[in-house]
Each structure stands twice: as structure tokens, then as C-alpha cells.
Enzyme design. Structure first.
Site, short mmCIF file in Angstrom:
data_model
loop_
_atom_site.label_atom_id
_atom_site.label_comp_id
_atom_site.label_asym_id
_atom_site.label_seq_id
_atom_site.Cartn_x
_atom_site.Cartn_y
_atom_site.Cartn_z
N HIS A 33 0.78 -1.03 0.02
CA HIS A 33 -0.07 0.04 -0.11
C HIS A 33 0.79 1.17 0.18
O HIS A 33 0.69 2.25 -0.73
CB HIS A 33 -0.76 0.15 1.18
CG HIS A 33 -1.72 -0.96 1.45
ND1 HIS A 33 -1.81 -2.24 2.32
CD2 HIS A 33 -2.90 -1.37 0.57
CE1 HIS A 33 -2.76 -2.89 2.34
NE2 HIS A 33 -3.72 -2.40 1.30
N GLY A 142 -3.25 -2.25 -6.51
CA GLY A 142 -2.18 -3.04 -6.51
C GLY A 142 -2.40 -4.15 -7.56
O GLY A 142 -3.56 -4.49 -7.70
N ASP A 145 -4.00 -7.91 -6.79
CA ASP A 145 -5.50 -8.12 -7.08
C ASP A 145 -5.58 -7.91 -8.54
O ASP A 145 -6.29 -6.95 -8.93
CB ASP A 145 -6.31 -7.40 -6.20
CG ASP A 145 -6.19 -7.62 -4.75
OD1 ASP A 145 -6.19 -8.66 -4.43
OD2 ASP A 145 -5.58 -6.73 -3.97
O1 PAF Z 1 -8.16 -4.10 -2.65
C1 PAF Z 1 -8.76 -3.35 -1.81
O2 PAF Z 1 -8.27 -3.14 -0.65
C2 PAF Z 1 -10.28 -3.38 -1.71
O3 PAF Z 1 -11.11 -4.34 -2.56
C3 PAF Z 1 -10.71 -1.78 -2.59
C4 PAF Z 1 -10.10 -1.73 -3.68
C5 PAF Z 1 -10.22 -0.91 -1.35
C6 PAF Z 1 -12.50 -1.76 -2.47
O4 PAF Z 1 -12.81 -1.89 -1.28
#
Ligand code: PAF
Length: 288
Positions: A33, A142, A145
Site C-alpha cells: 500500500h 495493486g 489483485d
Molecule cells: O483492494 C482492496 O483493498 C479493496 O478491494 C478496495 C479496492 C479498497 C475496495 O474495497
């Protein structure tokens, strides 16, 4: 850095901002993040992060209640990286029962969507709401995912949202495990085993770069190897990067994706492969 919890206050705060780069998260922030936040700074004068554990994207038997909520620690980590943290309560995001949803494209029913029905609809709905609330010029997600990123790109393009979507590289632990908030559910022995997922994907990638085109067999072998070691495999799949459909032989730009459970923890990972990109082939280590 300011922490804001209401939509009205956030809108008032962002009114005069020139360009906004936005990183939506569910909190429990790790280096993956934080890397996105640093990247965001290159794209916007004002960087906004959101922290919201979205109930809509969790199934009835999933880990919504258990999902780690660490707002204070997250805000400390963000102190010097972002300008605004938007951390709404569930009631702020969903003051009435949500009856309007984003219907994601059919690929949302495959891969993770097959194991988590409704997940991508809930994810796409909250991401659309967050994009409407923040109205950023750029939003970053990211690549870990990968299917999520693909679906976001699809609805942003098809609904003509005026935002550029950027994918950030997966950040890995020293042994190769993709960083994820869910890694902390792993026991010590599961954590040691977890690296096998990225190793499996890397081995598949090498096989493809060395000419293997029987993707069905490759997937089966990888899935069997994981199962043999005690993993419960949701999928191991070689797909086209462009549409995330099963890879066809003439497509050079592929992505190999996997999701599998170790005990109670579901782990995801993927690697991109570009056939014909010889520099991708790392020579085997010289044995001495
Ligand atoms: O990847 C995530 O953390 C979540 O799926 C997101 C994109 C913040 C949506 O809740």
C-alpha cells in the site's frame, strides 16, 4: 495530514485542490500500500487514501468481522505520505440499504469470482462510490489483485469515468511471498509454506518462457503440486493480460494467476509473462 470521516467534510477539503491522486484501501497497510501512496505522489498535487472495510464485498462466511482494523497505526504510516485520509463509518458510505450496484463484466464470475460470488459486484460498487466522492484525476490499485484491477479498468472505461487507473507492482517479502493483509492469519508453519505459491507461479512462468504451450497441463501440474502439499486450490490459470480470458496460443502477453487456501487463509498471487521477451529468462544459478 488530515483524517476525515464524512463525505461532506471531504468534499469541502478537496474543493480547491488542483490534481488529486487517490489510493483506496481497506487499511491494515503494508509496504505494498505504502508503495502505491509514494507512486500516487508522482501523479497528484494532493494525495488521498481511503480506509474502509467494505461489507458489500465479503460473503456471509468470509472474514469481514475478523478483518484487521488498525486505523491509528495506519494513520501513523501515512503521516508523511498522503495529505488526506478518508476513513468513513459504514453508515456514512451506506446510509440506506444499497439497492443500486455495479454489475461487473462476465469475467467477474470466474477465478476469484467463482469462489466468492458477489465479491466483485460489492468491490466495484464501493470503488465507484469512492471515485464519485473523491473525484480524483488518477486512482492507483495493486496488481496483486489482478482481476480486481482488470474489472475496475473495465467499468471505469465503460461508464466513462474521468479518472486514469494505474496498477502498482506487487511488493513481496524477501522469500517472494506477495504482501497481503491476510498474511497475518498464517501460523508460523503456514507462513513458511506460503512461499510455495509464488515459487509455483515462477516455475510456470519459466516453463512458458522456455516454450511450454500446453497451458492446461501446466495448470493441472501446478494445482496437483499445491494440493499434494496440503493447499486447497481455488484455481491456477494462465490467462491473456488483455481480457483475462483463458490464454490462447497466439497471445504473447499472459498472466498466470492463482488462489489457494492454506488452513483458514486464502492467498492470491500472479505473475505476468511476455512471450518473446528473452530478457525475462533468468539463467539458472551456477552450481559450484
Ligand atoms: O483492494 C482492496 O483493498 C479493496 O478491494 C478496495 C479496492 C479498497 C475496495 O474495497
Amino acid at each position: 495530514m488530515e483524517v476525515i470521516s464524512t463525505i461532506a467534510a471531504l468534499r469541502a477539503r478537496l474543493k480547491e485542490e488542483g490534481s488529486i491522486a487517490f489510493v483506496p484501501t481497506m487499511g491494515n497497510l503494508h509496504e505494498g500500500h505504502l508503495n502505491l501512496m509514494r507512486q500516487a505522489r508522482e501523479h497528484g498535487r494532493c494525495v488521498v487514501a481511503s480506509i474502509f472495510v467494505n461489507p458489500l464485498q465479503f460473503g456471509p462466511n468470509e472474514d469481514f468481522d475478523q478483518y484487521p482494523r488498525t486505523l491509528d497505526v495506519d494513520c501513523e504510516k501515512l503521516q508523511d505520505l498522503v495529505d488526506v485520509v478518508f476513513a468513513p463509518a459504514v453508515k456514512e458510505m451506506y446510509p440506506v440499504q444499497q439497492t443500486v450496484f455495479v454489475e461487473p463484466p462476465p469475467v467477474a464470475n470466474e477465478l476469484c469470482g467463482a469462489a466468492r460470488p458477489g465479491h466483485f459486484c460489492g468491490m466495484a460498487t464501493v470503488v465507484l462510490k469512492l471515485l464519485n466522492i473523491v473525484q480524483p484525476d488518477v486512482a492507483l490499485f495493486g496488481k496483486k489483485d489482478y482481476q480486481q484491477l482488470h474489472i475496475i479498468r473495465q467499468f471505469v472505461s465503460q461508464l466513462n469515468l474521468p479518472v486514469s487507473i494505474i496498477g502498482g507492482a506487487t511488493v513481496r517479502a524477501a522469500d517472494g511471498l506477495a504482501l497481503s493483509s491476510r498474511n497475518q492469519y498464517l501460523t508460523e508453519s503456514e507462513r513458511a509454506e506460503a512461499v510455495f505459491l509464488s515459487q509455483t507461479l515462477q516455475a510456470m512462468r519459466m516453463a512458458v518462457l522456455q516454450g511450454e504451450r500446453n497451458y492446461g497441463q501446466l495448470q493441472q501440474q501446478a494445482s496437483d503440486a499445491l494440493t499434494h502439499r496440503g493447499w486447497i486450490v481455488d484455481y491456477v490459470s494462465v490467462r491473456n493480460q488483455s481480457d483475462l480470458l483463458p490464454a490462447d496460443e497466439n497471445q504473447p502477453e499472459l498472466v498466470i494467476l492463482a488462489a489457494a487456501r492454506l488452513g483458514k487463509t486464502r492467498l492470491l498471487d500472479n505473475v505476468e509473462v511476455v512471450i518473446g521477451c528473452e530478457s525475462d529468462i533468468i539463467p539458472p544459478p551456477i552450481e559450484r
